[in-house]
Design a protein around this motif. Sequence first.
Motif, PDB file in Angstrom:
ATOM      1  N   PRO A  60       0.808  -1.217   0.000  1.00  0.00           N
ATOM      2  CA  PRO A  60       0.000   0.000   0.000  1.00  0.00           C
ATOM      3  C   PRO A  60       0.844   1.272   0.000  1.00  0.00           C
ATOM      4  CG  PRO A  60      -0.125  -1.078   2.121  1.00  0.00           C
ATOM      5  CD  PRO A  60       0.619  -1.997   1.215  1.00  0.00           C
ATOM      6  N   TRP A  61       2.093   1.201   0.471  1.00  0.00           N
ATOM      7  CA  TRP A  61       2.965   2.374   0.502  1.00  0.00           C
ATOM      8  C   TRP A  61       3.877   2.426  -0.718  1.00  0.00           C
ATOM      9  CZ3 TRP A  61       2.256   6.258   3.792  1.00  0.00           C
ATOM     10  CH2 TRP A  61       1.519   6.009   4.928  1.00  0.00           C
ATOM     11  N   GLY A  62       3.688   1.562  -1.679  1.00  0.00           N
ATOM     12  CA  GLY A  62       4.551   1.489  -2.841  1.00  0.00           C
ATOM     13  C   GLY A  62       4.596   2.766  -3.655  1.00  0.00           C
ATOM     14  N   MET A  63       3.520   3.497  -3.698  1.00  0.00           N
ATOM     15  CA  MET A  63       3.469   4.731  -4.476  1.00  0.00           C
ATOM     16  C   MET A  63       4.215   5.861  -3.769  1.00  0.00           C
ATOM     17  SD  MET A  63       1.778   4.026  -7.193  1.00  0.00           S
ATOM     18  CE  MET A  63       1.152   5.536  -7.858  1.00  0.00           C
ATOM     19  N   THR A  64       4.217   5.870  -2.470  1.00  0.00           N
ATOM     20  CA  THR A  64       4.788   6.986  -1.734  1.00  0.00           C
ATOM     21  C   THR A  64       6.187   6.716  -1.199  1.00  0.00           C
ATOM     22  OG1 THR A  64       3.759   6.220   0.299  1.00  0.00           O
ATOM     23  CG2 THR A  64       2.529   7.806  -1.025  1.00  0.00           C
ATOM     24  N   LYS A  65       6.443   5.473  -0.856  1.00  0.00           N
ATOM     25  CA  LYS A  65       7.707   5.144  -0.217  1.00  0.00           C
ATOM     26  C   LYS A  65       8.226   3.831  -0.792  1.00  0.00           C
ATOM     27  CE  LYS A  65       9.488   4.508   4.430  1.00  0.00           C
ATOM     28  NZ  LYS A  65       9.120   4.394   5.826  1.00  0.00           N
ATOM     29  N   PRO A  66       9.151   3.873  -1.726  1.00  0.00           N
ATOM     30  CA  PRO A  66       9.633   2.624  -2.316  1.00  0.00           C
ATOM     31  C   PRO A  66      10.444   1.809  -1.300  1.00  0.00           C
ATOM     32  CG  PRO A  66      10.929   4.458  -3.115  1.00  0.00           C
ATOM     33  CD  PRO A  66       9.801   5.037  -2.302  1.00  0.00           C
ATOM     34  N   LYS A  72      12.875   4.510  -8.112  1.00  0.00           N
ATOM     35  CA  LYS A  72      11.957   5.643  -8.102  1.00  0.00           C
ATOM     36  C   LYS A  72      10.531   5.123  -7.942  1.00  0.00           C
ATOM     37  CE  LYS A  72      14.473   8.889 -10.947  1.00  0.00           C
ATOM     38  NZ  LYS A  72      14.413   9.712 -12.129  1.00  0.00           N
ATOM     39  N   PRO A  73       9.675   5.880  -7.275  1.00  0.00           N
ATOM     40  CA  PRO A  73       8.285   5.457  -7.195  1.00  0.00           C
ATOM     41  C   PRO A  73       7.610   5.550  -8.561  1.00  0.00           C
ATOM     42  CG  PRO A  73       8.639   7.486  -5.948  1.00  0.00           C
ATOM     43  CD  PRO A  73       9.958   7.072  -6.504  1.00  0.00           C
TER      44      PRO A  73
END
Length: 74
Positions: A60-66, A72-73
């Motif tokens: 769920p945090w893949g878009m904001t925090k790689p 890069k996201p």
Amino acid sequence: MKNVTVAAVVLALIATPALAQGRRGGGGQDKQTEKKPQIDEKAYKSALDRIPEPKEKYDPWGMTKPADPTKKPK
């Protein structure tokens, strides 16, 4: 005697709304007659088995925090 009559009338007027609140009318269904749907365990388990397994783990945090700082996201 007049005082007793007035007191009886006042008590009757006060008790009438309380009596109306205490009564339970027959407007609803009884809990005994209410039918609950039967749960079919076999159908439930087969429905769970039909759900496909995901190919990649969802982050769920893949878009904001790689997970990898060098990436890069999306």
